[in-house]
Design an enzyme around this catalytic site. Structure first.
Site: not given
Ligand code: ACM
Ligand code: ZN
Length: 691
Positions: A165, A194, A271, A326-327, A393, A418, A420, A468, A470
């Site tokens: 990021r 990412d 991602h 993920d995601e 996670w 997490y 963040d 993270w 961001e």
């Molecule tokens: C994640 O936080 N998407 C692994």
């Protein structure tokens, strides 16, 4: 749970001197077994360093010893006085080692009046013994005699640093490795790729580096909410960067010198917006439009990922290669002819199985090259690859399911790991993701509690904190988020649960933070911590406490996720913390706002009616734009006593606001109505306080 007793039995009764007590308190992570001896060692005139370890470890250990803070003279044979002897020995030579499940990273440190002996079965163990000694030496020119036989609770003690990021330099990463290693952490998970930028040199697909690593907005926010475009490297205003192979190798070696492994993460299949921006043919639509999922139908995707992984495993010797997982939105796969064909050919019944097909294939590819995959817990969906390790996670469920099926697991549940999320009162902190994750909550996490069956807990490799980036554009900000919460992760990973005491840990963390600040780091200043929302700390007494609340339609539709205590919530005396997911704040979504009538039971004299609301714009939680309060003695005839208007504006930082009336009136019924603003989203309220 193990070693303390036998060491105590093995030792004669030993006096715990006050110097000793101070010393013990200064070691982080807290050692798992320590015995005080009498006396102390004067280190002011330096020590003679003798190292008996495999040849290729000697210079590393010498370098680590040089950071202990004692003047050292290297000698060819063990000295009799003022010595520091390091020796790799057989396990049988380490009394107390057998008490540990694994002593691979353990050490036995003996400090007496004549010198210091550190024994371990590996060089890594000696390294950790030196870190303990180093921390003891901060106390001054004399260190207390003692014996510490210590080994980690978990083999995996890690931090994720997100360089996608916002790109971070090698120097920055080395500084974090230094601080992590002193706390006996041994894994640095680098989130290298990412949507917002590719950060590692790849020769076979050069546009990943000369295009997908560069954008013009310096902040992730500016990019994400802007056009999400990339620009050519070297073009005007290009912001970003990537680690060259030489830099990455330098970093790997730097970490290895500190007995730390760098685990690279190459995200797939989700991602991956930046990959598709650089190579549009790898998306399902083959157009360079915003999309994050690689096309699994096309062989080109596998050719590319395999070529990239070939280069990655050449740089990173880590057993584990993190493949993300993920995601993925999985939506384009449903429409894509290539993906549909792949599903048909492979007999895959869902897009989950399609993702799983890719992960299986990549696992096979990496296994054949001697590596293992680790992925986020979504890799369970559609069937877990046979040898995969899961990083849990979204909670612990994924990790538990994987462990129950015999897969290794690293626990990293967002509610605890997490980092963040803001670590102090969110209105006082920079914009961040998530509610509120103070040091104390991180420290309270146990990756393998007693309640977990041994058949499951044996697969829990350890714990990782994820940071993270961001909302973290600068290095200083990043360090502020990382420290001191990473200290808690270090201790969770190393120290046995029974050794943990938060207030004692916190005072050590305050010292570490001060030391880091003196060394030029920018940690959060724990001494100024505000802590949880003051209103939440104790129940409030008020006239409506326990009174019944009627929810008028459509406000009846609170929750269900944020129902809190149901119809009792608004008069239960419990006010919310800094987060709306705490079971105290009640969340209203959908039509209408909050519209409730409190029945006071009898006509009551009231002088104040008020409630708090919160605003977290990111997840769509807004203040009301209007609050109306009316009272009635009979439930038929109503008198409006307040009309409180509020201009709702979008802000980066969360806020809390009280909407209330103060005066003097009599009421049996109180109607409190809060209107949703044009931003719609959630309204959250915790208590209607009547005085
Ligand atoms: C994640 O936080 N998407 C692994
Ligand atoms: Zn496709």
């Amino acid at each position: 749970m193990r070693k303390f007793l036998s060491l105590l039995l093995g030792a004669a009764v030993m006096a715990i001197t006050s110097t000793y007590a101070q010393t013990e308190c200064s070691i982080t992570p807290k050692p798992n077994a320590t015995i005080a001896s009498e006396g102390s060692l004067d280190i002011s005139r330096g020590l003679s360093l003798y190292i008996d370890a495999p040849k290729d470890e000697v210079s590393r250990l010498e370098c680590a010893a040089s950071e202990v803070g004692v003047e050292l003279r290297r000698v060819k044979r063990p000295a009799k006085r003022a010595y520091l002897n390091l020796a790799v020995v057989e396990m049988s030579e380490i009394k107390g080692a057998e008490e540990y499940k694994s002593f691979d990273e353990g050490y036995l440190l003996n400090i007496g009046a004549e010198g210091v002996d550190i024994k371990a079965t590996t060089a890594a163990g000696l390294y950790y013994g030196l870190q303990t000694l180093r921390q003891m030496c901060y106390a001054g020119s004399t260190i207390a005699a003692c014996q510490i036989c210590d080994a980690p609770r978990f083999e995996y003690r890690g931090i994720l640093i997100d360089v996608s990021r916002h790109y971070r330099s090698v120097e920055f990463l080395k500084r974090q490795i230094d601080a992590m290693a002193e706390l006996k952490m041994n894994r640095l998970h680098l989130h290298l790729t990412d949507a917002a930028g590719w950060r590692i040199e790849v020769e076979s697909y050069p546009r990943l580096c000369n295009y997908a690593a560069w954008r013009t907005p310096a902040t992730w926010k500016g990019w994400w909410y802007g056009d999400r475009a990339f620009v050519e490297q070297g073009s005007e205003g290009a912001y970003g960067g990537y680690l060259t192979k030489a830099e990455a190798r330098e970093l790997v070696a730097y970490a290895a010198d500190r007995y730390m492994t760098i685990i690279p993460e190459i995200e797939m299949p989700g991602h991956s917006d930046e990959v598709i921006a650089a190579y549009p043919e790898l998306g399902c639509t083959q157009r360079p439009e915003r999309q994050g999922d690689l096309c699994i139908g096309k062989e080109a995707t596998f050719e590319m990922m395999q070529a990239i992984l070939d280069e990655i495993i050449e740089i990173f010797p880590s057993e584990y290669i993190h493949i993300g997982g993920d995601e993925a939105s999985k939506s384009s796969w449903r429409e894509c002819e290539d993906c549909k064909r792949r599903m048909q050919e492979e007999g895959l019944e869902s897009v989950d199985e399609l993702q799983s097909y890719m992960i299986h294939r990549i696992e096979k590819y990496l296994n054949a090259r001697g590596r293992q995959i680790i992925g986020w817990d979504e890799i369970l969906e559609g069937g877990l690859a046979p040898n995969a390790t899961v990083m849990s996670w979204r909670g612990e469920e994924g990790g538990l399911a994987a462990a129950a099926a015999g897969h290794n697991v690293v626990m990293s549940p967002h509610a605890y790991c997490y980092i963040d999320a803001p670590q102090d009162a969110p209105p006082t902190q920079p914009e961040a993701i998530g509610g509120y994750l103070p040091l104390e909550k991180v420290y309270s996490y146990d990756p393998a509690p007693q309640s977990m069956a041994e058949s499951v807990s044996k697969y829990i490799l350890g714990v990782q904190g994820n940071l993270w980036a961001e909302f973290i554009p600068t290095d200083e900000h990043y360090e502020m988020m990382l420290w001191p919460r990473a200290i808690a992760i270090a201790e969770i990973g190393w120290s046995e649960l029974k050794e943990r005491d938060y207030s004692e840990f916190r005072s050590r963390a305050v010292d570490i933070v001060e030391r880091m600040a003196r060394r030029g780091y920018a940690p959060f200043d724990l001494r100024n911590e505000i802590g949880n929302r003051p209103e939440s700390l104790k129940p409030i007494e008020h006239k409506a406490l326990g009174k019944s609340v009627e929810y008028l339609l459509p406000s009846r539709y609170y929750g269900p996720q944020y129902a809190a205590a149901g119809d009792a919530t608004l008069t239960d005396g419990l006010r919310g913390t800094w987060t709306y997911a705490d079971g105290r704040w009640q969340g209203f979504l959908g039509r209408g706002g909050v519209d409730v009538i409190i029945d006071m039971g009898e006509v009551t004299h009231v002088e104040s009616i008020a409630a708090d609301f919160m605003q977290y714009c990111g997840p769509g939680v807004f203040m009301p734009c209007l609050v109306e309060i009316a009272v009635s003695e009979d439930g038929e005839s109503w008198t409006k006593i307040a009309d409180i208007e509020h201009e709702v504006v979008v802000e980066d930082v969360p806020s809390f606001k009280n909407f209330g009336w103060h005066g003097s009136t009599n009421a049996r019924y109180i109607r409190y109505k809060a209107h949703r603003s044009k931003f719609s989203g959630f309204l959250f309220v915790d208590e209607i306080v009547v005085m």
